[in-house]
Design an enzyme around this catalytic site. Structure first.
Site, PDB file in Angstrom:
ATOM      1  CD  GLU A  77      -3.205  -0.666   2.036  1.00 50.26           C
ATOM      2  OE1 GLU A  77      -4.237  -0.225   1.527  1.00 50.26           O
ATOM      3  OE2 GLU A  77      -3.057  -0.826   3.258  1.00 50.26           O
ATOM      4  CG  HIS A  96      -2.602   3.134   5.659  1.00 48.16           C
ATOM      5  ND1 HIS A  96      -3.955   3.355   5.725  1.00 48.16           N
ATOM      6  CD2 HIS A  96      -2.464   1.820   5.371  1.00 48.16           C
ATOM      7  CE1 HIS A  96      -4.603   2.226   5.477  1.00 48.16           C
ATOM      8  NE2 HIS A  96      -3.719   1.278   5.258  1.00 48.16           N
ATOM      9  CG  HIS A  98      -5.335  -1.399   8.992  1.00 46.83           C
ATOM     10  ND1 HIS A  98      -4.695  -2.576   8.648  1.00 46.83           N
ATOM     11  CD2 HIS A  98      -5.261  -0.598   7.898  1.00 46.83           C
ATOM     12  CE1 HIS A  98      -4.240  -2.481   7.398  1.00 46.83           C
ATOM     13  NE2 HIS A  98      -4.556  -1.291   6.930  1.00 46.83           N
ATOM     14  CG  HIS A 166      -8.406  -0.004   4.475  1.00 45.26           C
ATOM     15  ND1 HIS A 166      -7.952  -0.041   3.192  1.00 45.26           N
ATOM     16  CD2 HIS A 166      -7.300  -0.198   5.246  1.00 45.26           C
ATOM     17  CE1 HIS A 166      -6.646  -0.259   3.178  1.00 45.26           C
ATOM     18  NE2 HIS A 166      -6.231  -0.355   4.410  1.00 45.26           N
TER      19      HIS A 166
HETATM   20 MN    MN Z   1      -4.237  -0.721   4.929  1.00 39.64          MN
END
Ligand code: MN
Length: 238
Positions: A77, A96, A98, A166
């Site tokens: 990603e 980023h 989760h 996500h």
């Molecule tokens: Mn992710």
């Protein structure tokens, strides 16, 4: 130490902090724009953030090509990072994650908004991006630049964004700011969920949010937080 070596060390520390504070687990990542070349960024190879060492840090072009692969496997990603740096020249760090606390706000229409002064850093506008809108049925990973650019376009000029089913992205003018945003986004979600069980939350208004952001991003506040997080993460050993 060179500027690059200092930046790599700071990035390793940021990874350890995000792991210690529970923002990332086996997954999630943080990058820093290259200090000497704004068309590149630094990001670990595919590895859990808690375990990352300086030798794991790789250099990428904004479209996600590794400059120095050396047999290492990049994160799938990574396009999230380059696409945001491409659109937002002032952004110097991207995270980023989760975080479990954020997911309920990503899958419902309940707006995530700053609930207390230290959490104002997430900003008063937090968009919610859905990969399904443009890309249909996917595994929800952002693996192409087209997907990354679509995500970056939804983030627009904001400081944080939810990703449906996500997780989230946050940005900062430096890595300390990005870590501050990620840590307090998670804290805000946890407290807001508790508040919503009791009644209707009374959020900071946009004018208050701007004033609180200025306060939180001042050296007095951010350096104090960074020192605390570094010690908790055991980063003095690096
Ligand atoms: Mn992710």
């Amino acid at each position: 130490m060179t500027i690059l070596a200092d930046t790599i060390r700071e990035l390793v520390i940021a990874n350890r902090i995000l792991a210690r504070e529970g923002v990332v687990d086996a997954f999630g990542h943080v990058s820093i724009r290259h200090p000497e070349n704004p068309e590149r960024y630094l990001l670990s190879r595919s590895r859990a953030p808690e375990l990352i060492e300086p030798g794991d840090i790789m250099e990428f072009t904004l479209d996600g090509e590794a400059v120095d692969l050396r047999g290492r496997t990049p994160y799938g990603e990574r396009m999230i990072h380059g696409a945001i740096y491409e659109l937002r020249p002032e952004v110097q760090s991207v995270i980023h994650n989760h975080s479990c606390e954020l997911i309920p706000f990503s899958v419902t229409d309940a707006p995530l908004r700053p609930i207390m002064h230290t959490c104002a850093v997430i900003g008063s506008e937090i968009p919610r991006w859905d990969i399904r809108d443009k890309f249909g049925d996917t595994d929800h990973l952002v693996v192409t630049m087209e997907q990354g650019r679509d995500l970056a376009g939804s983030l627009a000029g904001n400081r944080a964004m939810l990703m449906r089913r996500h997780g989230s992205v946050v940005v900062g003018g430096n890595v300390k700011e990005a870590v501050m945003n990620a840590v307090y986004m998670q804290a805000n979600a946890k407290m807001q969920m508790q508040a919503m069980q009791l009644g209707t939350p009374d959020f900071l208004n946009p004018a208050e949010t701007e004033k609180c952001i200025a306060r939180q991003m001042s050296p007095l506040a951010i350096d104090r937080a960074w020192e605390y997080w570094c010690i908790r993460a055991g980063s003095e050993s690096l």
